[in-house]
Scaffold this motif. Structure first.
Motif, PDB file in Angstrom:
ATOM      1  N   LEU A 318      11.588  84.039  60.279  1.00 26.85           N
ATOM      2  CA  LEU A 318      12.187  85.309  59.852  1.00 26.85           C
ATOM      3  C   LEU A 318      13.572  85.181  59.229  1.00 26.85           C
ATOM      4  CD1 LEU A 318      11.238  87.618  62.876  1.00 26.85           C
ATOM      5  CD2 LEU A 318      10.102  87.450  60.655  1.00 26.85           C
ATOM      6  N   THR A 319      14.314  84.149  59.609  1.00 30.35           N
ATOM      7  CA  THR A 319      15.744  84.147  59.241  1.00 30.35           C
ATOM      8  C   THR A 319      16.186  82.801  58.679  1.00 30.35           C
ATOM      9  OG1 THR A 319      16.426  83.504  61.470  1.00 30.35           O
ATOM     10  CG2 THR A 319      16.284  85.860  61.006  1.00 30.35           C
ATOM     11  N   ASN A 320      15.325  82.189  57.897  1.00 26.15           N
ATOM     12  CA  ASN A 320      15.657  80.854  57.395  1.00 26.15           C
ATOM     13  C   ASN A 320      16.190  80.887  55.969  1.00 26.15           C
ATOM     14  OD1 ASN A 320      15.955  78.140  57.712  1.00 26.15           O
ATOM     15  ND2 ASN A 320      13.842  77.638  57.170  1.00 26.15           N
ATOM     16  N   LYS A 321      16.921  81.949  55.627  1.00 20.65           N
ATOM     17  CA  LYS A 321      17.505  82.039  54.283  1.00 20.65           C
ATOM     18  C   LYS A 321      18.654  81.037  54.195  1.00 20.65           C
ATOM     19  CE  LYS A 321      16.960  86.459  52.312  1.00 20.65           C
ATOM     20  NZ  LYS A 321      16.144  86.218  51.129  1.00 20.65           N
ATOM     21  N   HIS A 322      18.587  80.125  53.221  1.00 16.04           N
ATOM     22  CA  HIS A 322      19.578  79.049  53.187  1.00 16.04           C
ATOM     23  C   HIS A 322      20.897  79.459  52.576  1.00 16.04           C
ATOM     24  CE1 HIS A 322      17.252  75.757  54.798  1.00 16.04           C
ATOM     25  NE2 HIS A 322      16.200  76.268  54.174  1.00 16.04           N
ATOM     26  N   THR A 323      20.841  80.187  51.459  1.00 13.85           N
ATOM     27  CA  THR A 323      22.058  80.493  50.719  1.00 13.85           C
ATOM     28  C   THR A 323      22.193  82.003  50.559  1.00 13.85           C
ATOM     29  OG1 THR A 323      21.625  78.452  49.498  1.00 13.85           O
ATOM     30  CG2 THR A 323      23.373  79.890  48.647  1.00 13.85           C
ATOM     31  N   PRO A 324      22.655  82.682  51.618  1.00 13.85           N
ATOM     32  CA  PRO A 324      22.749  84.145  51.535  1.00 13.85           C
ATOM     33  C   PRO A 324      23.800  84.560  50.517  1.00 13.85           C
ATOM     34  CG  PRO A 324      23.843  83.349  53.508  1.00 13.85           C
ATOM     35  CD  PRO A 324      23.165  82.162  52.899  1.00 13.85           C
ATOM     36  N   VAL A 334      20.034  82.516  59.764  1.00 10.47           N
ATOM     37  CA  VAL A 334      20.560  82.101  61.068  1.00 10.47           C
ATOM     38  C   VAL A 334      21.633  81.032  60.887  1.00 10.47           C
ATOM     39  CG1 VAL A 334      18.731  80.392  61.469  1.00 10.47           C
ATOM     40  CG2 VAL A 334      19.915  81.420  63.421  1.00 10.47           C
ATOM     41  N   ALA A 335      21.523  80.207  59.854  1.00 11.33           N
ATOM     42  CA  ALA A 335      22.530  79.164  59.621  1.00 11.33           C
ATOM     43  C   ALA A 335      23.892  79.788  59.336  1.00 11.33           C
ATOM     44  CB  ALA A 335      22.101  78.274  58.451  1.00 11.33           C
ATOM     45  N   PHE A 336      23.889  80.848  58.534  1.00 11.13           N
ATOM     46  CA  PHE A 336      25.162  81.529  58.257  1.00 11.13           C
ATOM     47  C   PHE A 336      25.749  82.122  59.531  1.00 11.13           C
ATOM     48  CE2 PHE A 336      27.116  85.712  57.769  1.00 11.13           C
ATOM     49  CZ  PHE A 336      28.332  85.311  57.236  1.00 11.13           C
ATOM     50  N   THR A 337      24.903  82.765  60.335  1.00 15.59           N
ATOM     51  CA  THR A 337      25.448  83.414  61.536  1.00 15.59           C
ATOM     52  C   THR A 337      26.020  82.381  62.509  1.00 15.59           C
ATOM     53  OG1 THR A 337      23.263  83.489  62.627  1.00 15.59           O
ATOM     54  CG2 THR A 337      23.912  85.417  61.339  1.00 15.59           C
ATOM     55  N   ILE A 338      25.375  81.230  62.606  1.00 15.95           N
ATOM     56  CA  ILE A 338      25.904  80.151  63.455  1.00 15.95           C
ATOM     57  C   ILE A 338      27.255  79.676  62.908  1.00 15.95           C
ATOM     58  CG2 ILE A 338      25.542  77.730  64.099  1.00 15.95           C
ATOM     59  CD1 ILE A 338      22.472  78.419  64.155  1.00 15.95           C
ATOM     60  N   ALA A 339      27.316  79.507  61.614  1.00 16.94           N
ATOM     61  CA  ALA A 339      28.557  79.024  60.991  1.00 16.94           C
ATOM     62  C   ALA A 339      29.684  80.037  61.176  1.00 16.94           C
ATOM     63  CB  ALA A 339      28.319  78.755  59.507  1.00 16.94           C
TER      64      ALA A 339
END
Lengths: 457, 457
Positions: A318-324, A334-339
């Motif tokens: 659901l949330t694997n968008k790499h470059t929002p 999810v990568a952005f939110t973690i960062a």
């Protein structure tokens, strides 16, 4: 309660009949103290996300429409203070409450139950001049009705593409409004029937303004159903369980017994959690892990060299968008939110702004995130490892994310979230006043004071 | 039209894209004269059934609600002359137009397309000050959009229990309103998307006030969708054909190619018939047969000893109520309608009154009716045999019932129906004036005169 008393009809199926009894006969004395307390937390959170969402573009456009359409001055739209009819207020509040994707989630069904129900009940309570306890009772009834309708339909309904917050939400809004209007059993059956035959909302619109539009419609449609029923407008009596009713038409494999199993004893309210972060709940365990690492080890963003996070497969799905590129896309990354959590130590709506998305530190750290799907993990878990340039290995193991059943958001966090949302709109003193007023809601003779303090002065 | 021009997006599926082109680019010059003529017949009939339905209890209750809710004076509710916002007028008109079950039927899908579409377009045309030709064009576009949406979903959608007039009707209402508002392609996609995500209505409510409520909501929801889109409110672009859009969620086996097959060349309007009788169209062949037997053989009710009628199986499935106690139940009792036609030689809304339902002759004859389902018959056919006490065997074979494609209701019948509905409310002179005004609609600079003459003086 004895569902067979006081209502001599066999035209209503048994589970709906018991639900109608619950809607009509539950009194404040029937609510356990924990239900009252949880209701007040949810009502406060609803006010916070609604006020916080008040300047979103969807809200501003809808407000232009509502102002042009006009309506009798029955109730108040928070923030702007517009006085208009309760249908208009419910529409606005539903959009405001859901537009940030920051309202509560009923874990078993992904229902965001409080927004459609409260968007109906706050203006109705104001209009009728009912007490704080009446609102709490109607909310508990409305939420329970929405959640049990959602359970009866789950999972086929959602999987087909229905936005259950729009569909089951309308039923809950009608139920709570019917209770406040003190409808009899037959009128309540009509209110549920009219809410059911208006129930709508497609998941196709996730990521657009029409996601929150559907929640606003759930609230206003539920109000309309109950108001018409109160005047004698009728519907089929068995709008949920009937042969061509909601469950048959909009369900797949359905579970009507969920409508009344342990009703009044087991409260689905406790299966619903407040959201600590304004993005999809599936990302929350990973974000919790990032926050814990930051809080315990304080790594400098520039020192982070690798991030490995093990999560439930749904997170990647659901949330694997790499470059929002937009805030909305950021919520599905999810990568952005973690960062952002690691770099900034905060994740509020403003942290999805372009300048955060594009910030060099955040962008660099986001690109370091390596996600592993682990189907043996429950959705509530995440396990993170951060490696730093000075050779440290920092770990966090989250078993139940904040806000999920079993790990409710602490009151300090609830208040911080509320201030974070409301302070920029109404100022910190007004936010503090609202917290106090909602805390004392069960002794308030009306909701007038609360409504007054939601408006910018 | 070239659907690929002027709109560089691949986010809209091909059939929807072509439909949007049709909505945005069709001009009055694109309408064949026969479409204009048929549109005027349908608009006249819509006014007749709406005015004739204006004193029904459902309408009176809804009006109380609308008056209390209030709204900006944008348009006019016929008969009472209430000035309120177009959403309220659309809601009222949808209920008024459908409450008698006397509005037109699109035979291939059982869509009653004119009411939801016109309930939106009449107030919008009045509000915008557009011409009669603009209304006719928007109506033709709106009806076509509703009918093709219905075709795309048929038959699984209806069979599942959806009231297609509520669901596809909202799409048609949005399309016609979008045309009147002169929305661009993208805004039109949003209008369709918002209409789709509000689309609702369950067949469970047939026989209750909520059947017409759903049609009123289709009109007002369609208006709301287009108005919000005109202000920049957005939705998913592919609300009909998208992965989680209307067709996927609310269809079964769907036929999206129906949206644009021969669009602008073949008009579904001609597959829609005006109703000679104020009850379900499936009963009409049998009623025609009863009328023919009465007209040709004049049997006295007391002499009738047996009635055998062979019909399509759907007639029994939908209208096999044996002992109707209310007028509404009478409409779902083919046996009653046959008996009333044989005994009274007339079937107007007043003939569903309690004194007719309970009349000894009618009740006796009703009980003599024996229905046989014959799945080899098309829905347009019925074959009746009446046996009398003097030994006669009277037969009638209806192959295409009055009002069905191939046997359109003659103008004399259309006008008689209009007078029969409107004279008791507005008087015969006003009814005659309205017939003349609608006949000249394509040369009217506005709809002001028509609207004015729908109001009691």
């Amino acid at each position: 309660m004895n569902p067979s008393t006081e209502w001599a009809t066999d035209a209503v199926s048994a589970h709906t009949r018991a639900l109608i009894d619950f809607i009509c006969t539950t009194t404040p004395a029937d609510l356990p103290a924990a239900v009252v307390a949880e209701s007040k937390r949810n009502i406060l959170d609803f006010l916070g996300v609604s006020i916080g969402g008040s300047d979103e573009r969807a809200v501003r456009i809808a407000l232009e429409h509502v102002r042009d359409a006009g309506g009798t001055e029955q109730a108040t739209i928070p923030v702007t203070g517009d006085r208009t009819n309760i249908g208009n207020v419910a529409l606005m509040l539903g959009i405001m409450g859901h537009v940030l994707d920051f309202d509560d989630s009923h874990l078993p069904t992904i229902l965001h139950g409080t927004t459609p129900v409260m968007s109906a009940l706050l203006p109705v309570t104001e209009w009728l001049g009912r007490s704080g306890t009446d609102l709490i009772t109607a909310y508990a009834i409305g939420f329970e009705t929405a959640a049990r309708t959602a359970l009866a339909l789950h999972p086929d309904h959602y999987d087909t593409g229905w936005h259950v917050t729009g569909t089951a939400g309308a039923i809950g809004a009608a139920a709570g409004t019917a209770h406040l209007l003190r409808l009899g059993r037959e009128e309540t059956a009509y209110a549920l029937g009219m809410a059911a035959t208006q129930a709508a909302g497609h998941r196709e619109h996730f990521g657009s303004m029409s996601k929150s539009f559907g929640v606003g419609k759930a609230g206003s449609n539920g109000v309309l159903a109950a108001l018409l029923a109160s005047r004698g407008y009728d519907s089929a009596l068995d709008g949920l369980e009937g042969r061509r009713g909601m469950f048959a038409v909009m369900g797949g494999a359905v579970h009507p017994e969920a409508l009344d199993a342990d009703l009044g004893k087991r409260w689905e309210l406790f299966q619903s959690g407040l959201k600590p972060y304004p993005c999809g709940i599936v990302t929350h365990p990973a974000i919790d892990a990032a926050f814990r690492i930051r809080a315990e080890h304080h790594p400098e963003p520039a020192d982070i060299e690798a991030i490995e996070v093990r999560v439930h497969p749904l997170v990647l799905e659901l949330t694997n968008k790499h470059t929002p590129r937009t805030g909305l896309e950021g919520k599905f990354s999810v990568a952005f939110t973690i960062a952002a959590a690691l770099c900034r130590g905060r994740l509020m709506p403003v942290d999805f702004a372009p300048e955060v998305l594009d910030h060099p530190d955040v962008a660099r750290v986001r690109q370091l995130v390596r996600l592993t799907a682990d189907s043996t993990l429950p959705e509530s878990e995440a396990h993170a490892v951060v490696r730093t340039s000075d050779g440290r290995t920092l770990t966090a193991d989250i078993e139940v994310a904040t806000g999920m059943p079993g790990n409710p958001m602490p009151e300090s966090h609830l208040h911080a979230k509320f201030h974070g949302l409301v302070d920029p709109v109404l100022g910190s003193p007004a936010a503090g006043t609202l917290i106090g007023l909602v805390d004392a809601l069960d002794s308030a003779s009306s909701v007038t004071e609360i409504v007054r303090h939601t408006v910018t002065s």
